[in-house]
Write an enzyme that holds these catalytic residues in place. Structure first.
Site, short mmCIF file in Angstrom:
data_model
loop_
_atom_site.label_atom_id
_atom_site.label_comp_id
_atom_site.label_asym_id
_atom_site.label_seq_id
_atom_site.Cartn_x
_atom_site.Cartn_y
_atom_site.Cartn_z
N VAL A 18 -24.75 -44.34 -35.51
CA VAL A 18 -25.47 -43.10 -35.49
C VAL A 18 -26.76 -43.34 -36.40
O VAL A 18 -27.93 -42.84 -35.89
CB VAL A 18 -24.65 -41.94 -36.20
CG1 VAL A 18 -25.32 -40.53 -36.24
CG2 VAL A 18 -23.16 -42.18 -35.31
N LYS B 166 -24.27 -30.59 -41.14
CA LYS B 166 -24.89 -31.42 -42.24
C LYS B 166 -25.50 -32.60 -41.42
O LYS B 166 -26.62 -32.93 -41.52
CB LYS B 166 -23.76 -31.57 -43.25
CG LYS B 166 -24.13 -32.99 -43.92
CD LYS B 166 -23.20 -33.21 -45.08
CE LYS B 166 -22.21 -34.28 -44.44
NZ LYS B 166 -22.66 -35.66 -44.32
N ASN B 167 -24.75 -33.19 -40.49
CA ASN B 167 -25.07 -34.56 -39.92
C ASN B 167 -26.24 -34.41 -38.94
O ASN B 167 -26.90 -35.32 -38.67
CB ASN B 167 -23.91 -35.39 -39.31
CG ASN B 167 -23.12 -35.96 -40.47
OD1 ASN B 167 -23.47 -35.68 -41.62
ND2 ASN B 167 -22.03 -36.31 -40.05
N ASP C 47 -14.63 -38.95 -38.95
CA ASP C 47 -14.82 -37.90 -39.81
C ASP C 47 -13.68 -36.67 -39.74
O ASP C 47 -13.65 -35.63 -40.40
CB ASP C 47 -16.14 -37.08 -39.64
CG ASP C 47 -17.24 -37.79 -40.32
OD1 ASP C 47 -16.94 -38.93 -40.87
OD2 ASP C 47 -18.41 -37.50 -40.07
N ILE D 33 -13.96 -47.10 -36.84
CA ILE D 33 -15.35 -47.09 -37.34
C ILE D 33 -15.47 -47.53 -38.68
O ILE D 33 -16.42 -48.50 -38.98
CB ILE D 33 -15.92 -45.42 -37.11
CG1 ILE D 33 -15.40 -44.87 -35.87
CG2 ILE D 33 -17.36 -45.34 -37.54
CD1 ILE D 33 -16.36 -45.32 -34.67
N LYS E 29 -24.48 -53.05 -32.50
CA LYS E 29 -23.14 -52.20 -32.46
C LYS E 29 -23.64 -50.82 -32.60
O LYS E 29 -24.89 -50.64 -32.87
CB LYS E 29 -22.32 -52.38 -33.70
CG LYS E 29 -22.93 -52.10 -34.94
CD LYS E 29 -22.05 -52.29 -36.11
CE LYS E 29 -20.52 -52.38 -36.24
NZ LYS E 29 -20.13 -52.67 -37.65
N ARG F 252 -20.92 -50.41 -45.51
CA ARG F 252 -21.66 -49.51 -44.87
C ARG F 252 -23.22 -50.34 -44.80
O ARG F 252 -24.17 -49.66 -45.44
CB ARG F 252 -21.76 -48.07 -45.30
CG ARG F 252 -20.54 -47.57 -45.01
CD ARG F 252 -20.35 -46.17 -45.35
NE ARG F 252 -20.90 -45.12 -44.04
CZ ARG F 252 -20.96 -43.73 -44.41
NH1 ARG F 252 -20.52 -43.17 -45.51
NH2 ARG F 252 -21.58 -43.02 -43.31
N CYS G 67 -20.42 -47.67 -50.58
CA CYS G 67 -19.49 -46.51 -50.36
C CYS G 67 -18.12 -46.59 -50.40
O CYS G 67 -17.70 -47.62 -49.69
CB CYS G 67 -20.32 -45.87 -49.11
SG CYS G 67 -19.28 -44.48 -48.31
N ARG H 12 -20.30 -31.85 -51.10
CA ARG H 12 -21.47 -32.66 -50.40
C ARG H 12 -21.45 -32.08 -48.71
O ARG H 12 -22.48 -32.17 -48.31
CB ARG H 12 -21.29 -33.93 -50.27
CG ARG H 12 -21.14 -34.78 -51.54
CD ARG H 12 -21.30 -36.27 -51.46
NE ARG H 12 -22.09 -36.78 -50.36
CZ ARG H 12 -21.58 -37.77 -49.53
NH1 ARG H 12 -20.60 -38.73 -49.94
NH2 ARG H 12 -22.48 -38.13 -48.45
C1 UD1 Z 1 -22.79 -41.03 -39.62
C2 UD1 Z 1 -22.21 -39.74 -40.10
C3 UD1 Z 1 -20.83 -40.10 -40.72
C4 UD1 Z 1 -19.78 -40.72 -39.60
C5 UD1 Z 1 -20.61 -41.79 -38.77
C6 UD1 Z 1 -19.79 -42.32 -37.87
C7 UD1 Z 1 -24.35 -39.04 -40.70
C8 UD1 Z 1 -25.19 -38.56 -41.97
N1 UD1 Z 1 -23.41 -39.51 -40.97
O1 UD1 Z 1 -22.78 -42.22 -40.55
O2 UD1 Z 1 -20.44 -39.01 -41.15
O3 UD1 Z 1 -18.71 -40.98 -40.27
O4 UD1 Z 1 -21.87 -41.77 -38.47
O5 UD1 Z 1 -19.65 -41.32 -36.88
O6 UD1 Z 1 -24.64 -38.42 -39.78
N2 UD1 Z 1 -22.92 -50.29 -39.48
C9 UD1 Z 1 -23.16 -51.65 -39.69
N3 UD1 Z 1 -24.62 -51.91 -39.86
C10 UD1 Z 1 -25.58 -51.07 -39.98
C11 UD1 Z 1 -25.35 -49.65 -39.66
C12 UD1 Z 1 -23.94 -49.13 -39.33
O7 UD1 Z 1 -22.49 -52.47 -39.78
O8 UD1 Z 1 -26.70 -51.12 -39.94
C13 UD1 Z 1 -21.36 -49.91 -39.31
C14 UD1 Z 1 -21.00 -49.14 -40.41
O9 UD1 Z 1 -20.54 -49.85 -41.61
C15 UD1 Z 1 -19.67 -48.57 -39.74
C16 UD1 Z 1 -20.28 -48.36 -38.28
O10 UD1 Z 1 -21.27 -49.23 -38.17
O11 UD1 Z 1 -18.63 -49.44 -39.84
C17 UD1 Z 1 -20.72 -46.84 -37.75
O12 UD1 Z 1 -21.57 -46.45 -38.81
P1 UD1 Z 1 -22.71 -45.55 -38.52
O13 UD1 Z 1 -22.59 -45.05 -36.93
O14 UD1 Z 1 -24.08 -46.15 -38.81
O15 UD1 Z 1 -22.63 -44.29 -39.26
P2 UD1 Z 1 -23.55 -43.65 -40.37
O16 UD1 Z 1 -24.80 -43.29 -39.68
O17 UD1 Z 1 -23.79 -44.18 -41.72
#
Ligand code: UD1
Length: 420
Positions: free
Chosen positions: A166, A22-23, A307, A329, A163, A123, A118, A399
């Site tokens: 993903v 999915k991701n 996850d 995370i 930081k 997030r 969320c 989902r």
């Molecule tokens: C992706 C995955 C999710 C997984 C996560 C961490 C997908 C669709 N989802 O989510 O399943 O749990 O990676 O491996 O691939 N953050 C900020 N500012 C930002 C972006 C992120 O503060 O602009 C923080 C987030 O709140 C979180 C951390 O950084 O605490 C990591 O988030 P991120 O790696 O961006 O996760 P996702 O891409 O949303």
């Protein structure tokens, strides 16, 4: 509302074929927006988040043909693409923000809803926006929408993410593929799904290279090709079934995977006493009644994935002593704890640390799922106990897990979906 009924205590035995990731599929689907050539994508998982992304792309004007079994699609984004992604679609799935990078790359403007709050944490998308602004994007946030435009087109730059994210890494890789000149992205996430996105983009003709462990170089190029791409396996689904086998003293052959991608998970399970046989595209996981306690921290890849944290916690409730999980995370990712404690677990949370007492026999219960991975942890706990458990609010589960009850039934679980 649909629920799942589980009568546990059955040893799971047999084969489980892992679906596409999915991701990995979500950013790849979003990235199709940069191209005017036809694209075929195979091995998509049949889950709600993928449907939502397909709805979102269709709302933007993508011409999409789904195969009969829904796991492969042909996309034609050559004309009439709009640059407005509405709240109603982005609110249900945070990955909707991944259309921002490709729309800006191709059209120099986009109006995309901010993803909703969320359950597992705030997030934000500040890291995405700050990095995009370094490529020449100007943006304003008005009434919950990001209004972004790049008056002079996207211009390559050197960007160091504040930081590891993903989603931000994915959005920026896609945006930079069509930018003018060279972009260097530093402090990138290196999850396997990001490598899959890069493989997909390279196959289309994008010029992307790893030049350091967390550093990527992208040279803008608009000359893209028609392609056919097969998405990688879902490593979180694989890890979930590994834990299901471990918990039920089962013997599951988990197929359609690349074991080295999940080395960390395999090594942790081995360390706590689970037997794992590794073959080229599959593993066999043999559960044990004796699970050893341990200390685990979630961290970006190649660390232990957040996850899989909830699922591992269920297994550690069966360990021979006290374990500890630190969640690095997301700030609020222990919502499964309250429900697991209702089933008899003894877990205490303090800040981002959970202390898990071992030697627990779960009681069956009626339960409420709170988020995707929390939901599956309740199924795992239910599979390991005798009575009948009922899991409500399973739309979270749908989902991200393809036909979970069917896959589990096939290996001997007593689980059924009740739509009444
Ligand atoms: C992706 C995955 C999710 C997984 C996560 C961490 C997908 C669709 N989802 O989510 O399943 O749990 O990676 O491996 O691939 N953050 C900020 N500012 C930002 C972006 C992120 O503060 O602009 C923080 C987030 O709140 C979180 C951390 O950084 O605490 C990591 O988030 P991120 O790696 O961006 O996760 P996702 O891409 O949303």
């Amino acid at each position: 509302m649909e629920k799942l009924e589980v009568i546990g205590s059955k040893k799971l035995k047999g084969n489980i074929k892992i679906s596409g990731s999915k991701n990995a599929s979500l950013p790849i689907l979003a990235a199709t927006l940069i191209s005017t050539k036809k694209i075929k994508i195979q091995n998509l998982p049949i889950v709600k988040d993928i449907q939502t992304m397909i709805f979102l792309l269709r709302s933007l004007g993508s011409n999409i043909k789904l195969s009969k079994n829904n796991n492969s699609i042909e996309i034609d984004n050559s004309k009439n693409i709009k640059t407005y992604a509405s709240y109603s679609l982005v609110k249900t799935m945070r990955a909707g923000i991944l259309v921002l990078g490709p729309l800006l790359a191709r059209f120099g403007k986009a109006k995309v809803s901010l993803p909703g709050g969320c359950a597992i944490g705030a997030r934000p998308v500040d890291v995405h926006l700050k990095a995009l602004s370094k490529l020449g994007v100007k943006y304003k946030i008005i009434n919950g929408y990001i209004y972004a435009n790049a008056p002079n087109g996207l211009m390559g730059n050197i960007i160091k993410f504040s930081k590891i994210s993903v989603g931000a890494t994915e959005n920026l890789i896609i945006a930079a593929t069509l930018a003018n000149g060279k972009t260097i992205l530093k402090n990138c996430a290196i999850e396997p799904e990001i490598k899959d996105l890069i493989n997909f983009l390279r196959k289309m003709g994008c010029r992307i290279n790893w030049i350091g462990k967390r550093t990527i170089r992208i040279i803008g190029n608009r000359d893209l090709k028609k392609i056919n791409y097969q998405v990688m396996f879902d490593r979180i689904e694989a890890g979930t079934y590994m834990i299901a086998s471990a918990l039920t003293a089962g013997n599951l052959r988990i197929t359609n995977i690349v074991p080295k991608v999940i080395n960390t998970e395999i090594n942790i399970l081995k360390k706590i006493g689970i037997k794992i046989k590794i073959k080229s595209n599959e593993i066999i996981v043999i559960g044990s009644k004796k699970v050893k306690c341990t200390k685990i921290k979630t961290s970006p890849y190649p660390g232990f994935p957040t996850d899989l944290q909830a699922q591992l916690m269920v297994l550690l409730c069966k360990a021979n002593g006290r374990s500890e999980i630190t969640e690095n995370i997301f700030e609020n990712r222990f919502m499964h704890v309250a429900e697991l404690n209702r089933m008899g677990a003894k877990i205490k949370v303090s800040g981002n640390k959970a202390i898990i007492e071992g030697n627990i026999n779960f009681n069956s219960a009626e339960l409420m799922a709170t988020d995707l991975r929390a939901s599956v942890s309740l199924i795992l706990a239910s599979l390991s106990t005798k009575g009948k458990s009922i899991i409500n609010r399973i739309y979270h589960l749908d989902r991200g897990y393809e036909r979970i009850e069917k896959k589990l039934q096939k290996v001997g679980a007593n689980i059924k979906r009740n739509s009444k």
